[in-house]
Scaffold this motif. Structure first.
Motif, mmCIF file in Angstrom:
data_model
loop_
_atom_site.group_PDB
_atom_site.id
_atom_site.type_symbol
_atom_site.label_atom_id
_atom_site.label_comp_id
_atom_site.label_asym_id
_atom_site.label_seq_id
_atom_site.Cartn_x
_atom_site.Cartn_y
_atom_site.Cartn_z
ATOM 1 N N VAL A 152 -7.622 99.910 5.329
ATOM 2 C CA VAL A 152 -8.912 99.260 5.034
ATOM 3 C C VAL A 152 -9.952 99.823 5.999
ATOM 4 O O VAL A 152 -10.179 99.273 7.080
ATOM 5 N N PRO A 153 -10.599 100.944 5.645
ATOM 6 C CA PRO A 153 -11.621 101.503 6.529
ATOM 7 C C PRO A 153 -12.901 100.668 6.493
ATOM 8 O O PRO A 153 -13.175 99.962 5.519
ATOM 9 N N ALA A 154 -13.685 100.767 7.539
ATOM 10 C CA ALA A 154 -14.994 100.131 7.572
ATOM 11 C C ALA A 154 -15.928 100.857 6.599
ATOM 12 O O ALA A 154 -15.796 102.061 6.385
ATOM 13 N N GLU A 155 -16.851 100.113 6.024
ATOM 14 C CA GLU A 155 -17.844 100.714 5.131
ATOM 15 C C GLU A 155 -18.943 101.375 5.955
ATOM 16 O O GLU A 155 -19.394 100.821 6.962
ATOM 17 N N THR A 156 -19.377 102.549 5.532
ATOM 18 C CA THR A 156 -20.408 103.268 6.285
ATOM 19 C C THR A 156 -21.703 103.452 5.507
ATOM 20 O O THR A 156 -22.702 103.913 6.058
ATOM 21 N N VAL A 200 -6.197 97.850 9.322
ATOM 22 C CA VAL A 200 -7.633 97.609 9.196
ATOM 23 C C VAL A 200 -8.367 98.329 10.323
ATOM 24 O O VAL A 200 -8.005 98.191 11.506
ATOM 25 N N GLU A 201 -9.396 99.099 9.960
ATOM 26 C CA GLU A 201 -10.181 99.775 10.995
ATOM 27 C C GLU A 201 -10.872 98.747 11.886
ATOM 28 O O GLU A 201 -11.394 97.736 11.409
ATOM 29 N N GLN A 222 -2.621 95.342 11.276
ATOM 30 C CA GLN A 222 -2.757 96.136 12.503
ATOM 31 C C GLN A 222 -4.214 96.596 12.585
ATOM 32 O O GLN A 222 -4.801 97.009 11.577
ATOM 33 N N ILE A 223 -4.811 96.551 13.763
ATOM 34 C CA ILE A 223 -6.158 97.074 13.952
ATOM 35 C C ILE A 223 -6.023 98.514 14.435
ATOM 36 O O ILE A 223 -5.371 98.782 15.453
ATOM 37 N N VAL A 224 -6.614 99.445 13.686
ATOM 38 C CA VAL A 224 -6.394 100.870 13.960
ATOM 39 C C VAL A 224 -7.736 101.621 14.032
ATOM 40 O O VAL A 224 -8.807 101.047 13.808
ATOM 41 N N THR A 225 -7.642 102.900 14.309
ATOM 42 C CA THR A 225 -8.833 103.742 14.358
ATOM 43 C C THR A 225 -9.274 104.104 12.938
ATOM 44 O O THR A 225 -8.531 103.912 11.969
ATOM 45 N N GLU A 281 -9.621 107.105 11.678
ATOM 46 C CA GLU A 281 -8.761 108.158 11.145
ATOM 47 C C GLU A 281 -7.439 107.588 10.635
ATOM 48 O O GLU A 281 -6.929 107.995 9.588
ATOM 49 N N GLU A 282 -6.866 106.633 11.362
ATOM 50 C CA GLU A 282 -5.594 106.033 10.959
ATOM 51 C C GLU A 282 -5.744 105.234 9.663
ATOM 52 O O GLU A 282 -4.852 105.256 8.808
#
Length: 377
Positions: free
Chosen positions: A7-11, A37-38, A58-61, A63-64
């Motif tokens: 789940v990446p953050a929206e940019t 989740v980013e 899990q809170i990740v980067t 890229e992950e």
């Protein structure tokens, strides 16, 4: 290894939604899937990293998150984001494939299996995956609130010691999901509401909400396609329709326009003549602004004042209600994931009507015929 869902953050500018919410994350992790989740992805929707962690994520980067087996997103990915996707991974989200086929082509080159939430077929089994309708409902609601805030009049009938105030007159153009939600919201605020749609099939729905269905004296054969969407009219019919709407628009305090045809420029329903017929202080909220607008004077993303008439061209109203919009969108993604994924992996199924309709890229190729035709042209 368990299926990893990213789940990446929206940019994208102004986007405050997040693809999954803690409640949905919890359900996925309980089913044996891993959710990554980013960091900060839920900030715009007022969801903390701690809430995601408590749900099992899990809170990740960045890229992950993008390097997961299955990535869920709201806005179409940028070129830089597509480059972060692994070959063989799956992407599910809005893609605007008929407006931006080049994004689909890049996903195919990256070796990604991509499903466009806009293309989920309108069948009963897929209702719980209908993200387009869910977001349209949010937009229709928010549009009326914006109009009520801008209109220098009351919406409801008021009887006061200073006299009686007549209710505002609201005209809704297009009675799809956004239009019906706009009708219901305007009625709750006490306005007198009428609605127009080229599809006679929606007449009963409009009337059931307490609005008047506007019928124009011209015939439109086969006004909707097999999915229930409105078809594009021939150019001459469009001109005739717009001309017949002029007096009705001119008598309205608020016009909410929602008419769109997938993959095409929005039909012009509100001409300059119609705007000239409106009184100063009146309001037009053009929800078709992202695809060109139903009003000839609409400027996407801007508010224009023409002879005292306020014309608003919002581009992303669901992002202005990120809490419930994120919840609704996440539930449609949950339904899609549960339909085609297991803890062991994602299972493409071209025998399934939903998968076949939504899938735009697979095995390095663009597989949607309409998108292929656009790219070839």
């Amino acid at each position: 290894m368990a299926l990893r869902i990213g789940v990446p953050a929206e940019t994208a500018a102004g986007e405050r939604r997040v693809a999954l919410v803690p409640d949905v994350v919890k359900r996925l992790t309980q089913q044996g899937m891993s959710v990554r989740v980013e960091k900060g992805a839920g900030t715009g929707a007022f969801i903390t990293d701690a809430e995601f962690e408590a749900a099992g994520a899990q809170i990740v980067t960045r890229e992950e998150a993008w390097a997961s087996d299955l990535v869920v997103h709201v806005q179409p990915p940028s070129e830089a984001e597509i480059a972060l996707l692994r070959s063989g991974s799956v992407y599910i989200g809005f893609l605007s494939p008929l407006d931006h086929p080049e994004i689909v082509e890049k996903l195919a080159r990256q070796g990604v299996t991509a499903l466009a939430m806009e293309l989920v077929p309108r069948i009963s089994r897929a209702q719980k995956m209908d993200a387009l309708s869910a977001m349209a409902a949010v937009a229709g609601y928010k549009a009326v609130l914006i109009a009520a805030n801008l209109l220098p009049k009351f919406f409801p009938l008021l009887t006061t010691a200073a006299g009686t105030v007549r209710p505002a007159s609201v005209l809704v153009l297009g009675a799809g999901v956004a239009g019906l939600q706009a009708i219901a919201t305007a009625r709750r605020l006490g306005a007198r509401v009428s609605a127009y749609d080229i599809r006679d099939a929606v007449k009963e729905e409009v009337q059931s909400l307490g609005a008047t269905f506007l019928e124009l004296p011209f015939e439109v054969p086969d006004a909707q396609d097999v999915s229930g969407y409105a078809k594009a009219l021939a150019e001459e019919k469009q001109r005739q329709q717009a001309q017949l709407l002029v007096p009705h628009i001119g008598r309205s305090d608020v016009v909410i326009s929602t008419a769109q045809v997938p993959g095409r420029r929005a039909p012009v329903l509100i001409t300059e003549e119609a705007v000239a017929a409106m009184q100063p202080g009146t309001v037009i909220i053009d929800l078709a602004a992202p695809s060109g607008g139903n009003c000839v004077l609409t400027k996407p993303g801007e508010t224009v004042v023409h002879n005292g008439v306020q014309i608003v061209g919002p581009l992303n109203l669901p992002a202005e209600m990120p809490v419930h919009a994120s919840q609704m969108y996440a539930r449609t993604l949950l339904a899609m994931i549960q339909e085609f994924a297991t803890p062991e992996g994602f299972k493409p199924d071209f025998e399934d009507e939903i998968f076949k309709g939504a899938c735009v890229t697979y095995n390095g190729e663009v597989v949607n015929e309409r998108v292929r035709a656009l790219l070839a042209a």
